[in-house]
Motif scaffolding. Structure first.
Motif, PDB file in Angstrom:
ATOM      1  N   MET A  68     -40.996   7.846  -7.896  1.00 55.59           N
ATOM      2  CA  MET A  68     -41.356   9.020  -7.139  1.00 55.59           C
ATOM      3  C   MET A  68     -40.642   8.996  -5.802  1.00 55.59           C
ATOM      4  O   MET A  68     -40.292   7.932  -5.296  1.00 55.59           O
ATOM      5  N   LYS A  69     -40.419  10.157  -5.236  1.00 56.57           N
ATOM      6  CA  LYS A  69     -39.722  10.286  -3.955  1.00 56.57           C
ATOM      7  C   LYS A  69     -40.728  10.480  -2.832  1.00 56.57           C
ATOM      8  O   LYS A  69     -41.601  11.338  -2.907  1.00 56.57           O
ATOM      9  N   VAL A  70     -40.597   9.638  -1.797  1.00 57.87           N
ATOM     10  CA  VAL A  70     -41.446   9.712  -0.609  1.00 57.87           C
ATOM     11  C   VAL A  70     -40.556   9.598   0.622  1.00 57.87           C
ATOM     12  O   VAL A  70     -39.340   9.421   0.509  1.00 57.87           O
ATOM     13  N   ARG A  71     -41.173   9.684   1.787  1.00 55.14           N
ATOM     14  CA  ARG A  71     -40.462   9.415   3.038  1.00 55.14           C
ATOM     15  C   ARG A  71     -41.188   8.278   3.728  1.00 55.14           C
ATOM     16  O   ARG A  71     -42.403   8.324   3.884  1.00 55.14           O
ATOM     17  N   ILE A  72     -40.429   7.265   4.126  1.00 48.65           N
ATOM     18  CA  ILE A  72     -40.976   6.141   4.875  1.00 48.65           C
ATOM     19  C   ILE A  72     -40.243   6.075   6.198  1.00 48.65           C
ATOM     20  O   ILE A  72     -39.025   5.919   6.230  1.00 48.65           O
ATOM     21  N   ASN A  73     -40.992   6.247   7.275  1.00 46.20           N
ATOM     22  CA  ASN A  73     -40.424   6.268   8.630  1.00 46.20           C
ATOM     23  C   ASN A  73     -39.296   7.293   8.736  1.00 46.20           C
ATOM     24  O   ASN A  73     -38.258   7.046   9.347  1.00 46.20           O
ATOM     25  N   GLY A  74     -39.522   8.446   8.106  1.00 44.73           N
ATOM     26  CA  GLY A  74     -38.573   9.549   8.206  1.00 44.73           C
ATOM     27  C   GLY A  74     -37.381   9.475   7.280  1.00 44.73           C
ATOM     28  O   GLY A  74     -36.547  10.370   7.272  1.00 44.73           O
ATOM     29  N   ARG A  75     -37.310   8.421   6.486  1.00 43.80           N
ATOM     30  CA  ARG A  75     -36.167   8.260   5.571  1.00 43.80           C
ATOM     31  C   ARG A  75     -36.613   8.389   4.126  1.00 43.80           C
ATOM     32  O   ARG A  75     -37.692   7.912   3.758  1.00 43.80           O
ATOM     33  N   PRO A  76     -35.781   8.980   3.290  1.00 38.97           N
ATOM     34  CA  PRO A  76     -36.133   9.082   1.877  1.00 38.97           C
ATOM     35  C   PRO A  76     -36.245   7.690   1.245  1.00 38.97           C
ATOM     36  O   PRO A  76     -35.478   6.782   1.565  1.00 38.97           O
ATOM     37  N   ALA A  77     -37.222   7.541   0.364  1.00 37.67           N
ATOM     38  CA  ALA A  77     -37.418   6.281  -0.353  1.00 37.67           C
ATOM     39  C   ALA A  77     -37.908   6.611  -1.759  1.00 37.67           C
ATOM     40  O   ALA A  77     -38.474   7.674  -1.990  1.00 37.67           O
ATOM     41  N   VAL A  78     -37.692   5.693  -2.670  1.00 35.78           N
ATOM     42  CA  VAL A  78     -38.147   5.862  -4.045  1.00 35.78           C
ATOM     43  C   VAL A  78     -39.093   4.709  -4.368  1.00 35.78           C
ATOM     44  O   VAL A  78     -38.763   3.542  -4.156  1.00 35.78           O
ATOM     45  N   LEU A  79     -40.283   5.056  -4.867  1.00 35.30           N
ATOM     46  CA  LEU A  79     -41.272   4.066  -5.281  1.00 35.30           C
ATOM     47  C   LEU A  79     -41.582   4.268  -6.761  1.00 35.30           C
ATOM     48  O   LEU A  79     -41.429   5.371  -7.288  1.00 35.30           O
ATOM     49  N   ASP A  80     -42.031   3.205  -7.403  1.00 30.63           N
ATOM     50  CA  ASP A  80     -42.440   3.298  -8.803  1.00 30.63           C
ATOM     51  C   ASP A  80     -43.668   4.188  -8.933  1.00 30.63           C
ATOM     52  O   ASP A  80     -44.522   4.217  -8.032  1.00 30.63           O
ATOM     53  N   ASP A  81     -43.772   4.890 -10.041  1.00 34.60           N
ATOM     54  CA  ASP A  81     -44.984   5.657 -10.316  1.00 34.60           C
ATOM     55  C   ASP A  81     -46.172   4.705 -10.296  1.00 34.60           C
ATOM     56  O   ASP A  81     -46.077   3.571 -10.761  1.00 34.60           O
ATOM     57  N   GLY A  82     -47.276   5.151  -9.743  1.00 31.55           N
ATOM     58  CA  GLY A  82     -48.467   4.320  -9.651  1.00 31.55           C
ATOM     59  C   GLY A  82     -48.488   3.406  -8.443  1.00 31.55           C
ATOM     60  O   GLY A  82     -49.410   2.604  -8.285  1.00 31.55           O
ATOM     61  N   ALA A  83     -47.487   3.493  -7.573  1.00 33.28           N
ATOM     62  CA  ALA A  83     -47.417   2.633  -6.390  1.00 33.28           C
ATOM     63  C   ALA A  83     -48.565   2.959  -5.430  1.00 33.28           C
ATOM     64  O   ALA A  83     -49.035   4.091  -5.348  1.00 33.28           O
ATOM     65  N   THR A  84     -49.001   1.932  -4.725  1.00 30.19           N
ATOM     66  CA  THR A  84     -50.018   2.098  -3.696  1.00 30.19           C
ATOM     67  C   THR A  84     -49.352   1.981  -2.325  1.00 30.19           C
ATOM     68  O   THR A  84     -48.185   1.584  -2.204  1.00 30.19           O
ATOM     69  N   LEU A  85     -50.132   2.269  -1.314  1.00 33.53           N
ATOM     70  CA  LEU A  85     -49.629   2.131   0.046  1.00 33.53           C
ATOM     71  C   LEU A  85     -49.249   0.682   0.328  1.00 33.53           C
ATOM     72  O   LEU A  85     -48.251   0.407   0.983  1.00 33.53           O
ATOM     73  N   ARG A  86     -50.019  -0.264  -0.204  1.00 33.13           N
ATOM     74  CA  ARG A  86     -49.688  -1.681  -0.034  1.00 33.13           C
ATOM     75  C   ARG A  86     -48.305  -1.986  -0.592  1.00 33.13           C
ATOM     76  O   ARG A  86     -47.513  -2.714   0.016  1.00 33.13           O
TER      77      ARG A  86
END
Length: 78
Positions: free
Chosen positions: A1-19
């Protein structure tokens, strides 16, 4: 999935948690409570979509596509 971390695009696995997002960003393993497995201090605060999330909730906070995550690190000095 596509998110933003500290203003930058990032990709995390589906089902990822904030941790998972924090561990990936800081490069350290975290336990279920969000504490570093290496025993050293963490000094990190996290907000999701501008709302601060307590560390005790990081492992229970699901990240969804489009989430905006801010990870702030405490710095000591003068």
């Amino acid at each position: 999935m596509k998110v933003r971390i500290n203003g930058r695009p990032a990709v995390l696995d589906d089902g990822a948690t904030l941790r998972d997002a924090v561990a990936l960003t800081i490069g350290r393993e975290l336990d279920d409570a969000g504490n570093p497995r290496d025993g050293r201090r963490l000094g990190v605060a996290v907000a999701v979509d501008a709302d601060v999330v307590p560390r005790s909730n990081w492992g229970r906070t699901a990240v969804v596509d489009g989430t905006d995550i801010e990870i702030l690190t405490a710095v000591q000095g003068g």
